[in-house]
Design a protein around this motif. Structure first.
Motif, PDB file in Angstrom:
ATOM      1  N   TRP A  67       0.601  -1.352   0.018  1.00  0.00           N
ATOM      2  CA  TRP A  67      -0.026   0.037   0.106  1.00  0.00           C
ATOM      3  C   TRP A  67       0.939   1.340  -0.078  1.00  0.00           C
ATOM      4  O   TRP A  67       0.339   2.171   0.511  1.00  0.00           O
ATOM      5  N   GLY A  68       1.919   1.116  -0.602  1.00  0.00           N
ATOM      6  CA  GLY A  68       2.967   2.285  -0.689  1.00  0.00           C
ATOM      7  C   GLY A  68       2.280   3.857  -1.301  1.00  0.00           C
ATOM      8  O   GLY A  68       2.394   4.663  -1.037  1.00  0.00           O
ATOM      9  N   HIS A  88       4.886   5.657   1.726  1.00  0.00           N
ATOM     10  CA  HIS A  88       6.304   5.433   1.903  1.00  0.00           C
ATOM     11  C   HIS A  88       7.170   5.228   0.897  1.00  0.00           C
ATOM     12  O   HIS A  88       8.469   4.913   0.865  1.00  0.00           O
ATOM     13  N   GLY A  89       6.729   4.952  -0.331  1.00  0.00           N
ATOM     14  CA  GLY A  89       7.353   5.133  -1.750  1.00  0.00           C
ATOM     15  C   GLY A  89       8.162   3.697  -2.081  1.00  0.00           C
ATOM     16  O   GLY A  89       8.544   3.746  -3.094  1.00  0.00           O
ATOM     17  N   LEU A  90       7.698   2.864  -1.376  1.00  0.00           N
ATOM     18  CA  LEU A  90       8.445   1.256  -1.578  1.00  0.00           C
ATOM     19  C   LEU A  90       7.553   0.743  -2.767  1.00  0.00           C
ATOM     20  O   LEU A  90       6.421   0.639  -2.667  1.00  0.00           O
ATOM     21  N   SER A  91       8.385   0.465  -3.792  1.00  0.00           N
ATOM     22  CA  SER A  91       7.598  -0.126  -4.936  1.00  0.00           C
ATOM     23  C   SER A  91       8.529  -0.964  -6.034  1.00  0.00           C
ATOM     24  O   SER A  91       9.532  -1.105  -5.634  1.00  0.00           O
ATOM     25  N   THR A 130      10.668   0.774  -8.344  1.00  0.00           N
ATOM     26  CA  THR A 130      11.815   1.339  -7.996  1.00  0.00           C
ATOM     27  C   THR A 130      12.945   0.464  -7.614  1.00  0.00           C
ATOM     28  O   THR A 130      14.065   0.454  -7.743  1.00  0.00           O
ATOM     29  N   SER A 131      12.634  -0.845  -6.952  1.00  0.00           N
ATOM     30  CA  SER A 131      13.509  -1.835  -6.884  1.00  0.00           C
ATOM     31  C   SER A 131      13.986  -2.647  -7.849  1.00  0.00           C
ATOM     32  O   SER A 131      15.154  -3.219  -7.909  1.00  0.00           O
ATOM     33  N   PRO A 185      13.688  -1.662 -11.634  1.00  0.00           N
ATOM     34  CA  PRO A 185      13.255  -1.206 -12.822  1.00  0.00           C
ATOM     35  C   PRO A 185      13.282  -1.619 -14.265  1.00  0.00           C
ATOM     36  O   PRO A 185      12.517  -1.374 -15.051  1.00  0.00           O
ATOM     37  N   GLU A 186      14.405  -2.257 -14.355  1.00  0.00           N
ATOM     38  CA  GLU A 186      14.622  -3.012 -15.792  1.00  0.00           C
ATOM     39  C   GLU A 186      13.555  -3.759 -16.050  1.00  0.00           C
ATOM     40  O   GLU A 186      12.775  -4.225 -16.955  1.00  0.00           O
ATOM     41  N   VAL A 187      13.184  -4.957 -14.839  1.00  0.00           N
ATOM     42  CA  VAL A 187      12.154  -5.830 -15.060  1.00  0.00           C
ATOM     43  C   VAL A 187      10.933  -5.341 -15.205  1.00  0.00           C
ATOM     44  O   VAL A 187      10.071  -5.880 -16.080  1.00  0.00           O
ATOM     45  N   TRP A 188      10.536  -4.315 -14.464  1.00  0.00           N
ATOM     46  CA  TRP A 188       9.242  -3.615 -14.364  1.00  0.00           C
ATOM     47  C   TRP A 188       8.898  -3.106 -15.669  1.00  0.00           C
ATOM     48  O   TRP A 188       7.852  -3.348 -16.087  1.00  0.00           O
TER      49      TRP A 188
END
Length: 645
Positions: A237-238, A243-246, A249-250, A252-255
């Motif tokens: 629920w960022g 809290h910005g966790l996603s 962002t962790s 980026p290339e895979v997303w």
């Protein structure tokens, strides 16, 4: 000299032997690792698909509840009368559904301005009716703005989020999905929105339960890459908690790859990422068909993939030394160890094979040229073809001929371009029967990007399509009498108007309102009233012509469409038969009940050329007949003198 030659011969024999042992061991470990990786990849595809279907099943179970409320007599009665009594009846129907289903946080009716008129909250196993002083204005909420614009029969499904009350996130957290549908009155005017707040924790619990067979961590993500569900709760629920966790962002290339495609698998140094896409608003035939989606992503970390490889590799040096020092002993040990490893491989292969066989979807694997290499048992259950009958043939053996060449040309064009395709196909089983399937094809490529195989997953959706047809029937027919309902009447009326224009004939619309029905219903109860209504429907249907139709317009009101009218005597004869049938006593539980009917008649195109106005004018004529002491049926005044009954 002899000793020196012996050493040289020993080295000639020992060194090649040692190298051969090392090569064999390394090749064995590499082959084992490749086999294990393939099993993991296949298993993750299967697990993701099971989770996706579980979510779809949860959503499909909600649609009938919405349809029942939209077509309920309580809602239509309130729209007609707008008084406290009918509002209370509507609220009680909300409370009954909330207690029975136990999956809705709240059920609400919002008027066309966005103001809550009725709200029931489900709290601790009980339905709480919200007092008027606590009802809120929801006109600025996104779900109201989206759903109020929908056409009849469509349902808006909101993004999943945490429930907010009075501007604050509710504690404890309540994951919520809002199902909203526009409400229309008898004249076809939008009068507001029906809103069900679905407690999504049940769906998320099913999501967790379906992941037991996954080798990695499976997450549910929203379109911005935020975690809705994760094995680490602090990530969730960022987008609401700030809290910005996603995932974006962790990884980026895979997303970027996952976001660009509906299904697939990405292999990087971070691990194997298997993903699929869910479009909540495209479920069934009533969804608003928006582009909102969720991503199901499985993340198998490298340490899981290479654990067996590391175990085997670290034993290479020790095994080599043992072969050299204790050749006889190590030979027996290696045989035993090899057997144990084979048993472990067999057990793992059996486990994945059980998943392969247990899935209810048919799986078909072909080479790059389309020749079938393997099928599972579910493929046989769906198509009737055994593995021996299918292997070596082309999947075109299932072709029903219902799809033309252009369809297959487009399918292969997309498959070659994107590496995947999915869609609905009509195919033919071994016995010649037609079945509806949802087919998902994915290309399997080697390290150089060359397609080496195709994997197809077949879901038999014949029963689902039949259920959709049944839901469509229920949405267009009155549940009590089986007659076409208000929604179906609008379509029938437009069809008959088109026929009248084409044939140059007139169309008569009869607005029939039962006399003395309300005292029977009030005195003897709804069960007696229902029997009377069903009997009336049967009698009205028995006196009209084959080309005519009878619809239940609501309550004790019916509408008859008489097509192809060329003389007025036809209308008079049919009305006379109707009145004669309706005056006959109706016996219920040993009592005889006598009713009648007031009938208003409007003629197309003489009275009006507008379908809605035709109903309104017939309604006005019916009220003249209702309040007349001498006449039981009346023509709309602008057309001709009143007919005497």
């Amino acid at each position: 000299m002899v000793e020196h030659k012996t050493k040289r011969q020993f080295l000639k024999i020992f060194i090649p032997f040692l190298l051969a042992v090392l090569v064999v061991l390394i090749v064995y470990v590499l082959l084992y690792n490749q086999h294990n990786r393939t099993l993991i990849q296949t298993n993750e595809f299967t697990q993701i698909d099971l989770v996706r279907k579980s979510i779809y099943r949860d959503f499909e179970s909600i649609l009938p509840d919405i349809n029942v409320l939209l077509t309920s007599s309580e809602l239509q009665n309130y729209l007609d009368k707008q008084d406290r009594s009918t509002l209370n009846e509507l609220t009680e129907s909300f409370a009954s559904l909330a207690v029975h289903q136990q999956i809705y946080d709240s059920i609400r009716y919002l008027d066309e301005s966005g103001m809550e008129k009725s709200r029931v909250n489900y709290i601790h196993g009980q339905a709480r009716i919200t007092p008027d002083s606590e009802l809120q204005d929801k006109s600025n909420r996104y779900y109201f703005k989206e759903s109020i614009l929908l056409s009849p029969g469509k349902i808006y499904i909101s993004p999943i989020d945490l429930n907010v009350e009075h501007g604050e996130i509710e504690i404890p957290y309540k994951p919520t999905i809002r199902f909203a549908a526009p409400v229309f009155d008898r004249q076809g005017h939008c009068r507001g929105v029906l809103l069900l707040n679905y407690l999504a924790e049940k769906m998320l619990t099913h999501f967790d339960q379906m992941l037991a067979g996954s080798a990695g961590h499976v997450a549910l993500l929203n379109p911005q890459g935020y975690w809705i569900r994760s094995h680490k709760k602090e990530r969730e629920w960022g987008f609401m908690l700030g809290h910005g966790l996603s995932f974006q962002t962790s990884h980026p290339e895979v997303w970027a790859i996952i976001k660009a495609s509906d299904d697939g698998q990405v292999i990087t140094r971070e691990g194997i990422f298997t993903f699929s896409t869910i479009y909540p608003d495209r479920i069934g035939t009533q969804g608003a068909n928006t582009d909102y989606y969720w991503k199901i992503v499985s993340d198998v970390h490298p340490e899981v993939i290479y654990q067996d490889f590391l175990d085997h590799f670290t034993g290479v040096v020790g095994l080599s030394l043992l072969v050299v020092l204790f050749f006889g002993t190590i030979t027996s040990w290696e045989v035993a160890k090899h057997r144990a490893e084979r048993l472990q491989l067999r057990e793992q292969a059996d486990l994945h094979a059980q998943v392969y066989k247990a899935t209810t979807d048919g799986i078909i694997i072909t080479d790059a040229h389309g020749r079938i290499l393997d099928v599972n048992d579910s493929f046989t259950d769906i198509t009737g073809y055994t593995r021996d009958e299918a292997v070596g043939r082309n999947p075109s053996m299932l072709s029903s001929g219902e799809q033309d060449r252009a369809f297959y040309k487009n399918m292969w064009s997309e498959l070659l371009r994107k590496g995947q395709w999915q869609g609905e196909i009509l195919n033919r089983n071994k016995e010649g029967g037609i079945f509806v399937e949802w087919l998902r094809i994915s290309a399997v490529r080697d390290s150089e990007g060359k397609t080496i195989q195709y994997v197809g997953v077949i879901s038999d959706i014949t029963a689902k399509k039949q259920n959709e047809q049944e839901l469509h029937k229920n949405a267009h027919h009155d549940a009590l009498t089986g007659l076409p309902n208000r929604l179906s009447l609008e379509q029938l009326l437009q069809q008959e108007i088109n026929h009248s224009d084409r044939d140059g004939t007139e169309l008569a619309l009869l607005y029939i309102d039962l006399d003395r029905f309300k005292p029977i219903n009030d005195s003897y109860g709804h069960l007696t009233g229902d029997v009377v209504l069903k009997t009336v429907a049967q009698r009205l249907g028995s006196v009209i012509r084959k080309a005519d139709s009878i619809s239940r317009y609501g309550g004790d009101e019916f509408i008859a469409l008489l097509s192809g009218i060329t003389n007025w005597q036809t209308i008079e004869e049919i009305i006379a038969r109707m009145q004669a049938e309706l005056r006959k006593p109706i016996e219920v539980d040993g009592r005889q009940h006598v009713i009648g009917a007031s009938i208003g008649i409007a003629i197309y195109p003489s009275d009006t050329e507008d379908a809605t106005q035709l109903i309104i004018k017939a309604d006005e004529a019916m009220y003249q007949a209702k309040h007349s002491e001498e006449r039981h049926h009346v023509y709309f005044e602008s057309l001709r003198p009143h007919a005497q009954a």
